[in-house]
Design a protein around this motif. Sequence first.
Motif, PDB file in Angstrom:
ATOM      1  N   GLN A 151       1.431   8.073  20.719  1.00 18.22           N
ATOM      2  CA  GLN A 151       0.613   8.279  21.832  1.00 18.22           C
ATOM      3  C   GLN A 151       1.460   8.510  22.878  1.00 18.22           C
ATOM      4  OE1 GLN A 151      -2.886   5.765  21.833  1.00 18.22           O
ATOM      5  NE2 GLN A 151      -3.659   6.907  20.120  1.00 18.22           N
ATOM      6  N   LEU A 152       2.659   9.182  23.266  1.00 21.44           N
ATOM      7  CA  LEU A 152       3.413   9.278  24.419  1.00 21.44           C
ATOM      8  C   LEU A 152       2.658  10.452  25.125  1.00 21.44           C
ATOM      9  CD1 LEU A 152       6.982   9.106  22.893  1.00 21.44           C
ATOM     10  CD2 LEU A 152       5.991   7.404  23.835  1.00 21.44           C
ATOM     11  N   VAL A 153       2.822  10.371  26.436  1.00 20.03           N
ATOM     12  CA  VAL A 153       2.300  11.530  27.175  1.00 20.03           C
ATOM     13  C   VAL A 153       3.198  12.719  27.349  1.00 20.03           C
ATOM     14  CG1 VAL A 153       1.888  11.980  29.670  1.00 20.03           C
ATOM     15  CG2 VAL A 153       1.653   9.465  28.837  1.00 20.03           C
ATOM     16  N   PRO A 154       2.385  13.742  26.767  1.00 26.16           N
ATOM     17  CA  PRO A 154       3.407  14.962  26.326  1.00 26.16           C
ATOM     18  C   PRO A 154       4.042  15.685  27.639  1.00 26.16           C
ATOM     19  CG  PRO A 154       0.787  15.330  25.966  1.00 26.16           C
ATOM     20  CD  PRO A 154       1.303  13.981  26.095  1.00 26.16           C
ATOM     21  N   GLU A 155       3.357  15.632  28.728  1.00 26.76           N
ATOM     22  CA  GLU A 155       3.994  16.158  29.941  1.00 26.76           C
ATOM     23  C   GLU A 155       5.159  15.412  30.557  1.00 26.76           C
ATOM     24  OE1 GLU A 155      -0.312  17.212  29.109  1.00 26.76           O
ATOM     25  OE2 GLU A 155       0.721  15.406  29.443  1.00 26.76           O
ATOM     26  N   LEU A 156       5.382  14.071  30.324  1.00 27.00           N
ATOM     27  CA  LEU A 156       6.401  13.364  30.890  1.00 27.00           C
ATOM     28  C   LEU A 156       7.626  13.294  29.920  1.00 27.00           C
ATOM     29  CD1 LEU A 156       4.352  10.110  32.119  1.00 27.00           C
ATOM     30  CD2 LEU A 156       4.950  12.342  33.039  1.00 27.00           C
ATOM     31  N   SER A 157       8.786  13.072  30.426  1.00 33.19           N
ATOM     32  CA  SER A 157      10.111  12.891  29.669  1.00 33.19           C
ATOM     33  C   SER A 157       9.879  11.678  28.987  1.00 33.19           C
ATOM     34  CB  SER A 157      11.112  12.902  30.627  1.00 33.19           C
ATOM     35  OG  SER A 157      11.238  11.996  31.366  1.00 33.19           O
ATOM     36  N   CYS A 158      10.752  11.283  28.177  1.00 36.42           N
ATOM     37  CA  CYS A 158      10.852  10.112  27.300  1.00 36.42           C
ATOM     38  C   CYS A 158      11.060   9.005  28.442  1.00 36.42           C
ATOM     39  CB  CYS A 158      11.783  10.365  26.011  1.00 36.42           C
ATOM     40  SG  CYS A 158      11.370  11.229  25.007  1.00 36.42           S
ATOM     41  N   LEU A 159      11.940   9.061  29.329  1.00 34.06           N
ATOM     42  CA  LEU A 159      12.447   8.305  30.281  1.00 34.06           C
ATOM     43  C   LEU A 159      10.990   8.110  31.073  1.00 34.06           C
ATOM     44  CD1 LEU A 159      14.779   6.681  31.757  1.00 34.06           C
ATOM     45  CD2 LEU A 159      14.936   8.543  33.305  1.00 34.06           C
ATOM     46  N   GLU A 160      10.479   9.144  31.593  1.00 28.44           N
ATOM     47  CA  GLU A 160       9.325   8.737  32.333  1.00 28.44           C
ATOM     48  C   GLU A 160       8.171   8.074  31.416  1.00 28.44           C
ATOM     49  OE1 GLU A 160       9.755  12.607  35.432  1.00 28.44           O
ATOM     50  OE2 GLU A 160       8.649  12.804  33.311  1.00 28.44           O
ATOM     51  N   ASN A 161       8.066   8.492  30.261  1.00 32.42           N
ATOM     52  CA  ASN A 161       7.033   7.467  29.307  1.00 32.42           C
ATOM     53  C   ASN A 161       7.459   6.034  29.403  1.00 32.42           C
ATOM     54  OD1 ASN A 161       4.886   9.069  27.562  1.00 32.42           O
ATOM     55  ND2 ASN A 161       6.613  10.470  27.823  1.00 32.42           N
ATOM     56  N   VAL A 162       8.624   5.724  28.992  1.00 31.16           N
ATOM     57  CA  VAL A 162       8.967   4.603  29.013  1.00 31.16           C
ATOM     58  C   VAL A 162       8.838   3.732  30.187  1.00 31.16           C
ATOM     59  CG1 VAL A 162      10.848   2.687  28.395  1.00 31.16           C
ATOM     60  CG2 VAL A 162      10.576   4.801  26.955  1.00 31.16           C
ATOM     61  N   ALA A 163       9.109   4.208  31.480  1.00 33.96           N
ATOM     62  CA  ALA A 163       9.009   3.884  32.769  1.00 33.96           C
ATOM     63  C   ALA A 163       7.491   3.537  33.221  1.00 33.96           C
ATOM     64  CB  ALA A 163       9.664   4.776  33.712  1.00 33.96           C
ATOM     65  N   LEU A 164       6.526   4.356  32.672  1.00 29.97           N
ATOM     66  CA  LEU A 164       5.237   4.416  32.803  1.00 29.97           C
ATOM     67  C   LEU A 164       4.489   2.931  33.316  1.00 29.97           C
ATOM     68  CD1 LEU A 164       2.690   6.357  33.881  1.00 29.97           C
ATOM     69  CD2 LEU A 164       2.223   6.543  31.390  1.00 29.97           C
ATOM     70  N   PRO A 165       4.680   2.121  32.397  1.00 29.12           N
ATOM     71  CA  PRO A 165       4.001   0.783  32.478  1.00 29.12           C
ATOM     72  C   PRO A 165       4.439   0.162  33.719  1.00 29.12           C
ATOM     73  CG  PRO A 165       4.749   1.137  30.155  1.00 29.12           C
ATOM     74  CD  PRO A 165       5.059   2.299  30.902  1.00 29.12           C
ATOM     75  N   LEU A 166       5.439   0.202  34.026  1.00 32.43           N
ATOM     76  CA  LEU A 166       6.307  -0.564  35.314  1.00 32.43           C
ATOM     77  C   LEU A 166       5.700   0.321  36.718  1.00 32.43           C
ATOM     78  CD1 LEU A 166      10.018  -1.244  34.210  1.00 32.43           C
ATOM     79  CD2 LEU A 166       7.791  -2.597  34.169  1.00 32.43           C
ATOM     80  N   ARG A 167       5.582   1.734  36.351  1.00 29.78           N
ATOM     81  CA  ARG A 167       5.274   2.362  37.431  1.00 29.78           C
ATOM     82  C   ARG A 167       3.557   2.162  37.790  1.00 29.78           C
ATOM     83  NH1 ARG A 167       6.737   4.733  41.134  1.00 29.78           N
ATOM     84  NH2 ARG A 167       5.967   6.766  40.956  1.00 29.78           N
ATOM     85  N   LEU A 168       2.851   1.826  36.635  1.00 30.11           N
ATOM     86  CA  LEU A 168       1.586   1.421  37.008  1.00 30.11           C
ATOM     87  C   LEU A 168       1.212   0.121  37.414  1.00 30.11           C
ATOM     88  CD1 LEU A 168       0.004   2.818  33.457  1.00 30.11           C
ATOM     89  CD2 LEU A 168      -0.122   3.859  35.716  1.00 30.11           C
ATOM     90  N   ASN A 169       2.350  -0.681  37.517  1.00 31.96           N
ATOM     91  CA  ASN A 169       2.244  -1.824  38.056  1.00 31.96           C
ATOM     92  C   ASN A 169       2.671  -2.230  39.360  1.00 31.96           C
ATOM     93  OD1 ASN A 169       0.906  -3.445  35.904  1.00 31.96           O
ATOM     94  ND2 ASN A 169       2.915  -3.760  34.668  1.00 31.96           N
ATOM     95  N   GLY A 170       3.048  -1.091  39.775  1.00 37.36           N
ATOM     96  CA  GLY A 170       3.494  -0.649  41.147  1.00 37.36           C
ATOM     97  C   GLY A 170       5.139  -0.938  41.559  1.00 37.36           C
ATOM     98  N   MET A 171       5.617  -0.707  40.391  1.00 36.07           N
ATOM     99  CA  MET A 171       7.268  -0.619  40.676  1.00 36.07           C
ATOM    100  C   MET A 171       7.514   0.710  41.082  1.00 36.07           C
ATOM    101  SD  MET A 171      10.592  -1.625  38.005  1.00 36.07           S
ATOM    102  CE  MET A 171       9.907  -3.207  37.745  1.00 36.07           C
ATOM    103  N   ARG A 172       8.563   0.740  42.069  1.00 31.07           N
ATOM    104  CA  ARG A 172       9.277   1.945  42.714  1.00 31.07           C
ATOM    105  C   ARG A 172       9.872   2.672  41.471  1.00 31.07           C
ATOM    106  NH1 ARG A 172       9.307   2.802  47.954  1.00 31.07           N
ATOM    107  NH2 ARG A 172       8.793   1.047  49.262  1.00 31.07           N
ATOM    108  N   ARG A 173      10.010   4.111  41.444  1.00 28.95           N
ATOM    109  CA  ARG A 173      10.314   5.084  40.597  1.00 28.95           C
ATOM    110  C   ARG A 173      11.671   4.817  40.019  1.00 28.95           C
ATOM    111  NH1 ARG A 173       9.911  11.659  40.249  1.00 28.95           N
ATOM    112  NH2 ARG A 173      11.015  12.000  38.273  1.00 28.95           N
ATOM    113  N   ARG A 174      12.691   4.773  41.089  1.00 22.88           N
ATOM    114  CA  ARG A 174      13.934   4.379  40.679  1.00 22.88           C
ATOM    115  C   ARG A 174      14.266   3.394  39.936  1.00 22.88           C
ATOM    116  NH1 ARG A 174      18.447   5.400  45.151  1.00 22.88           N
ATOM    117  NH2 ARG A 174      17.584   7.435  45.020  1.00 22.88           N
ATOM    118  N   ALA A 175      13.782   2.034  40.211  1.00 22.09           N
ATOM    119  CA  ALA A 175      14.064   0.877  39.661  1.00 22.09           C
ATOM    120  C   ALA A 175      13.369   0.780  38.353  1.00 22.09           C
ATOM    121  CB  ALA A 175      13.426  -0.400  40.282  1.00 22.09           C
TER     122      ALA A 175
END
Length: 228
Positions: free
Chosen positions: A95-119
């Motif tokens: 259930q990975l998001v098909p439009e995102l790269s694998c890196l972006e998929n793994v980072a997604l939970p942190l992004r949803l919690n408010g972490m900046r993209r680079r971090a």
Amino acid sequence: MTPPAPLLSARGLYKSFGPTAALDDASITIAAGELVAVMGPSGSGKSTLLHCLAGITRPDRGSIDYQGRELTDMTDGELSALRRTDFGFLFQFGQLVPELSCLENVALPLRLNGMRRRAAEAQAAEWLERLEVADVAAKRPGEISGGQGQRVGVARALITQPKAVFADEPTGALDSLSGERVMKLLTLAARETGAAVILVTHEVRVAAYADREVVVRDGRTQDLAAAL
């Protein structure tokens, strides 16, 4: 010495879908850092049990205690917040998001919690390396193998340092070699982070990675360790 309180404990769970009872007085206790395999035939209620424990499905009756908090009393917003911070998820088909790269998929939970993209992506890169799939970071899920996708899924499930990971047939769509690799890496990573893993499976070889097994039949649970 008094034993530590369980991380997650469910008692007397009932859940029906129409006239069919998926859970019928099911109970289970999970300790911190424990890997528990939930087994049973198709339609026995094991996935429904997993979804209730994770706060995805509300039981009709019964209690679910998570570190002194009653899940059945929480609002949908509180449960959603809990799933973003304390719980990780791994499903049969990733259930990975098909439009995102694998890196972006793994980072997604942190992004949803408010972490900046680079971090967030820096941490995601570390987890992809840890799960031996750093080479697929820039690829999208449709461009990688099933085994690689599940390892990306493991990285995404663990990146928030959850206290519990809910895995529903995580090797069910994989060949035996890929499945073994996913389970070895999932088990190792969970041990290192201290996460408990609640694993639904019908495969004996997968259940062998667990500390103990709980069998679900006709909506009822039996702890095999307690039965010995």
